[in-house]
Scaffold this active site. Structure first.
Site, PDB file in Angstrom:
ATOM      1  N   GLY B  62       9.266  -7.855   7.544  1.00 15.53           N
ATOM      2  CA  GLY B  62       8.606  -6.858   8.387  1.00 15.53           C
ATOM      3  C   GLY B  62       7.815  -7.450   9.541  1.00 15.53           C
ATOM      4  N   ASP B  83      13.963 -18.158   5.435  1.00 17.19           N
ATOM      5  CA  ASP B  83      13.866 -17.077   4.445  1.00 17.19           C
ATOM      6  C   ASP B  83      15.001 -17.246   3.447  1.00 17.19           C
ATOM      7  OD1 ASP B  83      13.737 -14.510   3.066  1.00 17.19           O
ATOM      8  OD2 ASP B  83      12.582 -13.772   4.768  1.00 17.19           O
ATOM      9  N   SER B  90      15.967  -1.004   1.112  1.00 11.61           N
ATOM     10  CA  SER B  90      14.553  -0.616   1.207  1.00 11.61           C
ATOM     11  C   SER B  90      13.773  -1.459   2.219  1.00 11.61           C
ATOM     12  CB  SER B  90      13.882  -0.719  -0.168  1.00 11.61           C
ATOM     13  OG  SER B  90      13.860  -2.064  -0.602  1.00 11.61           O
ATOM     14  N   HIS B  93      13.442   0.234   6.816  1.00 12.54           N
ATOM     15  CA  HIS B  93      12.539   1.102   7.587  1.00 12.54           C
ATOM     16  C   HIS B  93      11.577   0.287   8.434  1.00 12.54           C
ATOM     17  CE1 HIS B  93       9.471   0.128   4.611  1.00 12.54           C
ATOM     18  NE2 HIS B  93       8.582   0.778   5.314  1.00 12.54           N
ATOM     19  N   ARG B  94      11.428  -0.985   8.125  1.00 16.16           N
ATOM     20  CA  ARG B  94      10.481  -1.806   8.887  1.00 16.16           C
ATOM     21  C   ARG B  94      11.080  -3.100   9.408  1.00 16.16           C
ATOM     22  NH1 ARG B  94       9.898  -2.778   3.498  1.00 16.16           N
ATOM     23  NH2 ARG B  94       9.334  -4.865   2.778  1.00 16.16           N
ATOM     24  N   ASP B 151       4.903 -13.410   2.678  1.00 16.87           N
ATOM     25  CA  ASP B 151       4.379 -12.248   1.972  1.00 16.87           C
ATOM     26  C   ASP B 151       3.560 -12.573   0.728  1.00 16.87           C
ATOM     27  OD1 ASP B 151       6.290 -13.169   0.296  1.00 16.87           O
ATOM     28  OD2 ASP B 151       7.505 -11.355   0.245  1.00 16.87           O
ATOM     29  N   CYS B 219       4.339  -5.602  -0.536  1.00 15.17           N
ATOM     30  CA  CYS B 219       4.812  -4.392   0.146  1.00 15.17           C
ATOM     31  C   CYS B 219       5.763  -3.621  -0.750  1.00 15.17           C
ATOM     32  CB  CYS B 219       5.510  -4.750   1.443  1.00 15.17           C
ATOM     33  SG  CYS B 219       4.373  -5.420   2.653  1.00 15.17           S
ATOM     34  N   CYS B 294      -8.960 -29.091   6.265  1.00 14.02           N
ATOM     35  CA  CYS B 294      -9.204 -29.737   7.560  1.00 14.02           C
ATOM     36  C   CYS B 294     -10.599 -30.367   7.647  1.00 14.02           C
ATOM     37  CB  CYS B 294      -8.980 -28.750   8.701  1.00 14.02           C
ATOM     38  SG  CYS B 294     -10.088 -27.341   8.701  1.00 14.02           S
ATOM     39  N   CYS B 408       1.488   4.417 -16.665  1.00 12.74           N
ATOM     40  CA  CYS B 408       1.322   4.055 -15.259  1.00 12.74           C
ATOM     41  C   CYS B 408       2.688   3.687 -14.698  1.00 12.74           C
ATOM     42  CB  CYS B 408       0.305   2.932 -15.093  1.00 12.74           C
ATOM     43  SG  CYS B 408       0.854   1.368 -15.786  1.00 12.74           S
TER      44      CYS B 408
END
Lengths: 134, 455
Positions: B62, B83, B90, B93-94, B151, B219, B294, B408
């Protein structure tokens, strides 16, 4: 990418302009969509505003809250922990803290000789947890 | 396009042009980049710096997709993309660099296909694997600037550490649900250990400790609005182009030109549609004296990282507060369903579903009532602070001794909810049964109802 406090002011202006527009057109705003925004209005007398970003907002279920001022910065986390049990470990310990849009180092507990920071009336404090996804 | 060692390279400009430093524009480039070259502050020198630069984009999702589009459009000479994932429906959309027709393809391959159609001139290099402590230094070494479009916390610390050690500027962005963050780190780059407050911070200077494992949502788990992550990715490209065009990444650019490090926060509010835009720019400090990476006494080295020190996975998976409930307080989804169908569920029981209301809106177990986990925790804290009956957490009209089942999404929040309810004394000292449904709605879909719309 500088958005300064001037921008902040303009946001508030633009915000009230919106409301003024709605009022002038006699449009009523359902309370459910009344602004509960990050661009908070001024805190009540004797208070400062604290903003909760990202996961901090999810934890407290709110974006902004007014707390009594003055408050020494080193008391901030315990004050929040009293209100939101568990927030220190889950959120605060790894979050950034800013006062009036400027990063502040959280006092480390032991006296390191540095001047004690006090959050003053009207200040805007923000709790900013890291976001990692993308 | 030739394929060497798994890398896609584009040699149409000729090897001489690729290996040497370019000092002029080809006619095609002159035309293509004309509209940005005439912008005040750009000009020929800036464009040549872009053409001669090497940018690495880590993550083709994204953030990486929109960032890569503008990096590509601007005429950066060499663009590397890292990557290891493949394109899923899914994502679309972004992740605007992929396409429905490329679902299942490696993301790097899909994105480079898209970028090449935008601009065939740059040299594209594909790294079809995840960045790791073993490969990070080797991959990053050949580049002038890095975009962190990943991510998870572990790779964010890893990438920042390597950029400190290799003296690379890092443009870091992140986004989840409705929040975005952007910060330029280690720019201008300065060697590890220089700290007299005029050097730029690294990721660890800003975020010293990772959040507890389990508290970070991806995400995939928490959701993400396309324009939010897209905005952050586009701004990332904007910052990168600025740095490269002005030569701030070049050796010797440090000193005298430390820009005020700024963390930009974007908050997008769905609940408050008439509200103002919410961008905030926060002034950050410089390098921290005691920074692990650093700072002046840092012991971090490339060899150490490659050999597993520090251990990023461990650093980012500190024990979380999650517990596993004892077996007698749990029931499987299929056991619950069997009892439900045969009428063996206790009389007057209540089933509490602690997913967020958006998840709940797509479907639930018959009879479930929605008490979102966040709200449950907040009410529990309020009751503890101000006193009052724990019963107020449940909807009105529920009998005070009604057995409670909790479900849940995937089975973690529900266990914590059971513990919270017990802490509030709602188990009446053990007389009232509070039971967790194991594995949540995910298990319900697997064991009971395969048609359940699980997200």
């Amino acid at each position: 990418m500088h958005v300064t406090t001037a921008m902040q002011r303009s946001q508030i202006t633009c915000h009230s302009a919106n409301q003024a527009f709605l009022l002038s057109k006699n449009i009523s705003i359902p309370t459910s969509i009344l602004p509960v925004t990050m661009t908070s209005s001024n805190p009540p007398k004797g208070h400062f505003n604290i903003l909760f970003f990202a996961a901090a907002g999810s934890f407290t279920s709110k974006h902004v809250e007014s707390l009594p001022a003055p408050l020494p910065l080193k008391k901030l986390f315990e004050t929040l922990e009293e209100r939101y049990k568990g927030i220190k470990e889950s959120i605060l310990d790894h979050s950034l803290v800013t006062i009036n849009l400027t990063y502040v180092d959280m006092p480390s507990g032991e006296d390191d000789g540095s001047e004690e920071l006090i959050i003053k009336e009207g200040d805007e404090v923000a709790i900013i947890p890291p976001v990692s996804s993308g | 396009m030739s394929r060497k060692n798994g890398n896609y390279t584009n040699n149409h400009m000729g090897d001489a042009a690729q290996n040497g430093v370019r000092d002029s524009l080809a006619p095609e480039e002159f035309d293509r980049y004309s509209r940005q070259m005439i912008v005040p502050g750009m000009g020929k020198d800036s464009q040549l710096r872009l053409l001669n630069s090497h940018v690495l984009i880590i993550g083709a999702g994204g953030l990486g997709c929109p960032a890569a589009q503008y990096i590509t459009g601007a005429g950066v000479g060499t663009i590397g993309i890292v990557d290891g994932d493949v394109v899923e429906t899914s994502n679309l959309h972004r992740q605007v660099g992929h396409a429905t027709s490329r679902v299942g393809m490696l993301k790097v391959e899909s994105l480079i296909t898209h970028l090449r159609a935008l601009n065939p001139l740059p040299n594209y290099v594909a790294y079809p694997f995840p960045i790791s402590p073993e490969n990070a230094a080797e991959v990053i070494r050949g580049y002038d600037l890095v975009l962190d479009c990943t991510d998870n916390p572990a790779t964010r610390y890893l990438i920042s550490d390597i950029c400190v050690l290799l003296c690379k500027p890092l443009v870091s962005a992140a986004s989840v649900q409705k929040s975005g963050q952007l910060i330029v780190l280690n720019c201008p780059p300065a060697p590890q250990g220089l700290v007299d407050n005029k050097y730029a911070p690294c990721y660890r200077c800003c975020f010293r400790k990772p959040p507890p494992a389990g508290s970070m949502v991806s995400c995939g788990e928490a959701g993400i609005m396309g324009p939010v992550v897209g905005t952050m990715g586009v701004m990332q490209a904007g910052e990168a182009i600025k740095i490269l065009a002005s030569g701030l990444h070049l050796p010797g650019s440090e000193g005298g030109n430390l820009r005020e490090p700024t963390l930009l926060i974007y908050t997008y509010e769905l609940e408050n549609t008439i509200g103002p835009f919410s961008f905030r720019a926060l002034k950050m400090g410089g390098r921290k004296k005691n920074c692990f990476a650093c700072g002046e006494n840092s012991t971090l080295t490339l060899e150490g990282i490659k050999g597993g020190d520090p251990n990023y996975e461990q650093f980012c998976s500190l024990p979380s507060a999650k517990h596993t409930l004892p077996a007698e307080e749990r029931i499987t989804a299929s056991e619950y369903n069997a009892a439900r169908i045969s009428g063996k569920l206790p009389d007057g029981h209540i089933l509490v579903d602690t997913r967020e209301k958006e998840h709940f809106s797509f479907g639930s177990i018959p009879g479930a009532v929605n008490v979102p986990f966040g709200k449950l925790l907040t009410s529990a804290a309020k009751i503890k602070r101000e006193g009052g009956a724990g019963h107020g957490i449940l909807p009105h009209g529920v009998a005070e001794d009604a057995p409670i089942f909790v479900v849940c999404r995937k089975g973690l929040d529900s266990q914590e909810a059971v513990e919270k309810l017990k802490e509030l004394g709602m188990d009446n000292g053990g007389k009232r049964k509070i039971t967790d449904i194991k594995g949540g709605m995910q298990a319900w879909k697997e064991e009971v109802d395969p048609t359940f719309p699980f997200i």
